[in-house]
Design a protein around this motif. Structure first.
Motif, PDB file in Angstrom:
ATOM      1  N   ILE A  84       0.820  -1.217   0.000  1.00  0.00           N
ATOM      2  CA  ILE A  84       0.000   0.000   0.000  1.00  0.00           C
ATOM      3  C   ILE A  84       0.856   1.270   0.000  1.00  0.00           C
ATOM      4  CG2 ILE A  84      -1.987  -1.105   1.094  1.00  0.00           C
ATOM      5  CD1 ILE A  84      -1.076   0.208   3.760  1.00  0.00           C
ATOM      6  N   ALA A  96      -5.041   1.275   1.516  1.00  0.00           N
ATOM      7  CA  ALA A  96      -5.296   0.344   2.619  1.00  0.00           C
ATOM      8  C   ALA A  96      -6.763  -0.067   2.648  1.00  0.00           C
ATOM      9  CB  ALA A  96      -4.888   0.979   3.946  1.00  0.00           C
ATOM     10  N   GLN A 100      -8.158  -3.910   2.159  1.00  0.00           N
ATOM     11  CA  GLN A 100      -9.030  -4.550   3.138  1.00  0.00           C
ATOM     12  C   GLN A 100     -10.360  -4.948   2.508  1.00  0.00           C
ATOM     13  OE1 GLN A 100      -8.083  -2.672   7.419  1.00  0.00           O
ATOM     14  NE2 GLN A 100      -8.352  -1.110   5.852  1.00  0.00           N
ATOM     15  N   VAL A 107      -1.253  -6.008   5.123  1.00  0.00           N
ATOM     16  CA  VAL A 107      -0.737  -5.007   4.192  1.00  0.00           C
ATOM     17  C   VAL A 107       0.747  -4.798   4.443  1.00  0.00           C
ATOM     18  CG1 VAL A 107      -2.942  -3.827   3.841  1.00  0.00           C
ATOM     19  CG2 VAL A 107      -1.421  -3.089   5.706  1.00  0.00           C
ATOM     20  N   LEU A 109       3.816  -1.880   3.952  1.00  0.00           N
ATOM     21  CA  LEU A 109       3.965  -0.440   3.758  1.00  0.00           C
ATOM     22  C   LEU A 109       5.419  -0.018   3.839  1.00  0.00           C
ATOM     23  CD1 LEU A 109       2.896   2.437   3.421  1.00  0.00           C
ATOM     24  CD2 LEU A 109       2.428   2.471   5.881  1.00  0.00           C
ATOM     25  N   VAL A 129      -1.635   5.519   9.541  1.00  0.00           N
ATOM     26  CA  VAL A 129      -2.183   4.382   8.800  1.00  0.00           C
ATOM     27  C   VAL A 129      -2.681   3.304   9.749  1.00  0.00           C
ATOM     28  CG1 VAL A 129      -1.627   2.522   7.181  1.00  0.00           C
ATOM     29  CG2 VAL A 129      -0.825   4.862   6.737  1.00  0.00           C
ATOM     30  N   LEU A 133      -6.414   0.959  10.332  1.00  0.00           N
ATOM     31  CA  LEU A 133      -6.368  -0.416   9.839  1.00  0.00           C
ATOM     32  C   LEU A 133      -7.212  -1.372  10.675  1.00  0.00           C
ATOM     33  CD1 LEU A 133      -2.640  -1.226   8.923  1.00  0.00           C
ATOM     34  CD2 LEU A 133      -4.582  -1.092   7.357  1.00  0.00           C
ATOM     35  N   LEU A 137      -0.133  -5.248   9.705  1.00  0.00           N
ATOM     36  CA  LEU A 137       0.746  -4.504   8.802  1.00  0.00           C
ATOM     37  C   LEU A 137       2.176  -4.988   8.942  1.00  0.00           C
ATOM     38  CD1 LEU A 137       0.887  -0.762   7.979  1.00  0.00           C
ATOM     39  CD2 LEU A 137       2.897  -1.783   9.086  1.00  0.00           C
TER      40      LEU A 137
END
Length: 308
Positions: A84, A96, A100, A107, A109, A129, A133, A137
């Protein structure tokens, strides 16, 4: 409540990062779906769509949303991690949400930038971020591409944010003591629930032997079986066997060191008939005729028919 110490399975063992085949007319969705299906059938532990190998930075938001959906649709029960990274925080948040909505299990990043970023700016990105979420991540530490150098202190700050589940680090030193010190030093500042995954395929054995929980692999996105052989050997505690398997792939690792992994795997994909040609976004190109001959030699040397 205290953070869980259970390591998330999406961010352990072998994560395979496929190409996103494309030309200037668009994404080859059928070829991408086939690549993802091959990985799922091979039994990789997760699939990393839209990583650097997936050319995420060259695609529009709509194209990336479409790729995320295709990846999830064709991955079966294998969890999909979706990249992302983008220049602006609001773009990252939109990506993001798309990931999802597509059903991504996690994800990835990286701190993408044009202007050089400060540590506080990078921390602010992850803070903003992760606040939005609902999936785990993975922090993408890739200084060769982003030109941002994470400190262990910054990793520790970010790792304590909600939803942070893994850190994808650059290759560790080849010296085993230095590699172990690198991994142990990073691990000492992060929650025990956050995994550490190594990238740089030629250094995968060094990273796993130093205590990394995962291998985030470029080659596995195209040829999963030899990479699974390495990963599964480590899972059995067969370190010497994993090293032998990696040594068999030295012809490929040598090409990665000379030409970079993206161009090599793009050329391999063309040579194996898994994608069309071209398969990279311009101005990127696969290898020229001389490099292509070396790729053919490497594929023959590693017995690619048996590994495909």
């Amino acid at each position: 409540m205290p953070a869980s110490t259970t390591k998330p399975p999406t961010f352990t063992r072998l994560s395979a990062f496929p190409l996103t085949p494309m030309d200037e007319d668009g994404i080859d969705e059928a070829a991408f779906a086939r690549l993802v299906s091959r990985l799922a059938s091979a039994g990789v532990d997760s699939i990393g769509a839209l990583g650097s190998t997936g050319s995420y930075a060259y695609l529009t938001q709509a194209e990336r949303a479409r790729v995320a959906r295709i990846a999830v649709q064709h991955a079966g029960n294998v969890p999909v991690i979706v990249g992302i990274g983008a220049l602006r925080t609001k773009q990252v948040l939109a990506l993001a949400a798309d990931a999802q909505n597509a059903g991504a299990a996690g994800v990835l990043l990286a701190p993408v930038s044009y202007q050089s970023l400060t540590e506080d700016e990078v921390f602010g990105l992850y803070q903003d971020v992760t606040r939005e979420l609902s999936v785990p991540l993975c922090v993408y530490d890739n200084p060769a591409t982003t030109h941002f150098q994470f400190s262990d202190e910054l990793h520790a700050r970010i790792a304590h944010l909600p939803h942070v589940a893994s850190i994808k680090i650059p290759p560790v030193p080849s010296d085993s003591d230095a590699a172990r010190a690198r991994v142990d030093g990073l691990r000492s500042g992060i929650p025990s629930s956050v995994t550490i995954g190594v990238s740089g395929d030629a250094a995968a054995v060094d990273g796993l032997n130093a205590g990394c929980d995962a291998w985030y692999s470029v080659l596995a996105g195209l040829l999963p079986k030899p990479c699974l052989a390495i990963s599964r050997a480590f899972s059995r505690g067969d370190i010497e066997g994993a090293a032998r398997q990696s040594a068999l792939l030295e012809p490929v690792w040598a090409l990665f060191r000379t030409h970079g992994s993206l161009r090599v795997v793009a050329t391999m994909a063309e040579e194996l008939g898994l994608t069309g040609s071209p398969n990279l976004p311009q101005p990127l190109r696969a290898l020229d005729w001389a490099g292509r001959a070396l790729v053919r030699d490497a594929l023959q040397a590693i017995g690619v028919v048996d590994w495909s």
